[in-house]
Design a protein around this motif. Structure first.
Motif, short mmCIF file in Angstrom:
data_model
loop_
_atom_site.label_atom_id
_atom_site.label_comp_id
_atom_site.label_asym_id
_atom_site.label_seq_id
_atom_site.Cartn_x
_atom_site.Cartn_y
_atom_site.Cartn_z
N ARG A 195 0.80 -1.22 0.00
CA ARG A 195 0.00 0.00 0.00
C ARG A 195 0.83 1.27 0.00
NH1 ARG A 195 -5.51 0.90 3.33
NH2 ARG A 195 -6.09 -0.58 1.70
N TYR A 196 1.95 1.27 0.75
CA TYR A 196 2.71 2.51 0.91
C TYR A 196 4.14 2.41 0.40
CZ TYR A 196 -1.21 3.39 4.07
OH TYR A 196 -2.45 3.54 4.59
N HIS A 197 4.51 1.27 -0.18
CA HIS A 197 5.87 1.05 -0.70
C HIS A 197 6.92 1.25 0.40
CE1 HIS A 197 3.91 1.06 -4.60
NE2 HIS A 197 3.40 2.26 -4.35
N LEU A 198 6.58 0.78 1.59
CA LEU A 198 7.47 0.90 2.74
C LEU A 198 8.14 -0.43 3.02
CD1 LEU A 198 5.56 3.07 5.37
CD2 LEU A 198 7.90 3.41 4.62
N GLU A 199 9.44 -0.39 3.22
CA GLU A 199 10.19 -1.59 3.59
C GLU A 199 10.33 -1.64 5.11
OE1 GLU A 199 11.05 -3.99 1.68
OE2 GLU A 199 10.64 -3.08 -0.28
N THR A 200 9.78 -2.67 5.74
CA THR A 200 9.87 -2.84 7.18
C THR A 200 10.30 -4.27 7.50
OG1 THR A 200 7.55 -3.51 7.38
CG2 THR A 200 8.02 -1.15 7.54
N GLU A 201 10.53 -4.52 8.75
CA GLU A 201 10.91 -5.86 9.20
C GLU A 201 9.93 -6.36 10.27
OE1 GLU A 201 14.96 -5.86 10.44
OE2 GLU A 201 15.74 -5.38 8.44
N ILE A 202 8.65 -6.07 10.06
CA ILE A 202 7.63 -6.49 11.00
C ILE A 202 7.31 -7.96 10.75
CG2 ILE A 202 5.28 -6.09 11.82
CD1 ILE A 202 5.52 -3.23 10.74
N PRO A 203 7.44 -8.82 11.74
CA PRO A 203 7.20 -10.25 11.52
C PRO A 203 5.71 -10.56 11.36
CG PRO A 203 7.64 -9.83 13.83
CD PRO A 203 7.87 -8.52 13.12
N LYS A 204 5.42 -11.67 10.70
CA LYS A 204 4.05 -12.13 10.59
C LYS A 204 3.53 -12.51 11.99
CE LYS A 204 4.61 -14.02 5.92
NZ LYS A 204 4.50 -15.23 5.07
N ASP A 205 2.23 -12.42 12.16
CA ASP A 205 1.65 -12.70 13.47
C ASP A 205 0.26 -13.30 13.28
OD1 ASP A 205 1.44 -12.87 16.17
OD2 ASP A 205 1.46 -10.71 16.56
N SER A 206 -0.28 -13.84 14.34
CA SER A 206 -1.63 -14.38 14.33
C SER A 206 -2.20 -14.29 15.73
CB SER A 206 -1.65 -15.83 13.85
OG SER A 206 -0.97 -16.67 14.76
N LEU A 207 -3.52 -14.32 15.84
CA LEU A 207 -4.16 -14.33 17.16
C LEU A 207 -5.48 -15.06 17.08
CD1 LEU A 207 -6.66 -12.03 17.34
CD2 LEU A 207 -4.73 -10.48 17.28
N THR A 208 -5.86 -15.61 18.21
CA THR A 208 -7.16 -16.27 18.34
C THR A 208 -8.09 -15.37 19.12
OG1 THR A 208 -6.14 -18.47 18.28
CG2 THR A 208 -8.35 -18.31 19.20
N TRP A 209 -9.31 -15.21 18.64
CA TRP A 209 -10.25 -14.27 19.23
C TRP A 209 -11.65 -14.88 19.18
CZ3 TRP A 209 -13.73 -11.77 15.63
CH2 TRP A 209 -13.47 -12.10 14.28
N THR A 210 -12.61 -14.21 19.80
CA THR A 210 -13.97 -14.73 19.85
C THR A 210 -14.96 -13.64 19.47
OG1 THR A 210 -14.17 -14.15 22.19
CG2 THR A 210 -13.41 -16.38 21.67
#
Length: 343
Positions: A195-210
């Motif tokens: 979306r913004y052509h930004l290079e970052t090093e943010i890792p993938k993540d996941s969460l469980t919710w209800t």
């Protein structure tokens, strides 16, 4: 230095507004009490919708409201209902002029989408004047109030909810109503790059919710209070997400309403009416998606054949039919006025 710049920018924004009022600005700059506010201006502002206010008028009105209505929930009610009919417009969030990745401004008063409407009502309900509103809004919108596209709360569950734990808590599982679990995965690095052509090093993540499924929402609605935040759950069988925000307003007759910014404007409607409309829309979306499953392979084949033809100047590729998500249920959050809210 950044804090000083923010303060200077904020003051210059609302000090430069034309108001049509012949007031002594030296008087306005102080901490005004309700008695010192011009009664003629207040009477005018009380009659007008909130979304017609400029920064200067918003400052005056918030000073009056903070002193005249001590109850946090009632301030939420007042501000939300005063913004009914505000025009809807999507994608109003940005960091301009602090950053240029997203040229949208930090705030817009005369329009809203569902997130902007919710954040503005909460920020105003917590504030006693324009500077405190602006600071509170930045804290709601960005992690630790740091203005940056990488710190913006892009995702409701992964960003907005944990970064605003100082204000709201998730009460979905505490209502005594059956909930359903779900797992969602995030790739913020890819999102920011695409979306913004930004290079970052943010890792993938996941969460469980209800969330509370649609069939149980009427039972859950009996426990809701004015000011509660609603996350609308949308998606497909392959995965669900938060696709809409709204606020709960309970009338004197105990009718539970949803106030939300939705095309073409902010509306107030009974919560169960919204649920019913969403379920009816599910049926239409199901018919559309069934048709898309049949038509999209044909469209892909047509576009492929078109590419292979030498003379195709009078024909254009056909767009695919984008699947439409379904409504699954709601997630409920309750705000608590902080002991040390931003002033």
């Amino acid at each position: 230095m950044r804090k000083i710049f923010i303060l200077v920018l904020t003051i210059s924004l609302y000090m430069s507004c034309s108001t049509g009022y012949q007031l002594n600005r030296e008087t306005w700059q102080g901490n005004l009490s309700p008695d010192s506010l011009d009664s003629q201006i207040l009477e005018d502002l009380k009659k007008r919708p909130l979304y017609t206010f400029n920064e200067y008028e918003t400052d005056i009105y918030l000073k009056w409201l903070y002193h005249s209505e001590p109850d946090f929930q009632e301030r939420i009610r007042h501000l939300a209902e005063k913004n009914i009919n505000q025009p809807y417009e999507l994608y109003l969030l940005g960091e301009f002029p602090f950053e240029l990745y997203d040229p949208q401004p930090l705030y817009v008063l005369d329009r809203s989408d569902c997130v902007v409407f919710t954040e503005h009502v909460y920020a105003m309900a917590l504030s006693r004047d324009w500077p405190s509103f602006f600071k509170t809004l930045m804290r709601l919108r960005f992690q630790d109030g740091e203005i940056s596209v990488t710190k913006r709360n892009h995702y409701a569950l992964h960003d907005w909810l944990p970064n605003n734990a100082w204000l709201v808590h998730d009460m979905t599982d505490s209502l005594g109503i059956e909930t359903l679990p779900d797992t969602i995965r995030y790739d913020k690095q890819r999102f920011l790059k695409n979306r913004y052509h930004l290079e970052t090093e943010i890792p993938k993540d996941s969460l469980t919710w209800t969330y509370v499924p649609a069939k149980n929402i009427e039972k859950a609605s009996k426990f809701l209070k004015t000011g509660d935040l609603v996350f609308v759950v949308r998606g497909f069988e392959s995965g669900r997400w938060i696709g809409h925000y709204g606020l709960i307003i309970v009338d004197e007759d105990s009718l539970v309403n949803l106030i939300h910014s939705t095309p073409p404007k902010v509306i107030k409607q009974p919560l169960m009416e919204y649920v019913h409309q969403s379920l009816v829309r599910n049926e239409r979306n199901r018919e559309y998606n069934t048709k898309a499953e049949i038509e999209n392979p044909r469209i892909r084949y047509y576009n492929t054949q078109l590419k292979e033809k030498k003379f195709r100047f009078f024909r254009k590729p056909k767009p695919l039919m984008t699947p439409r998500p379904y409504f699954y249920g709601l997630k409920f959050l309750r705000p608590v006025e902080p002991d040390t809210s931003i002033r």
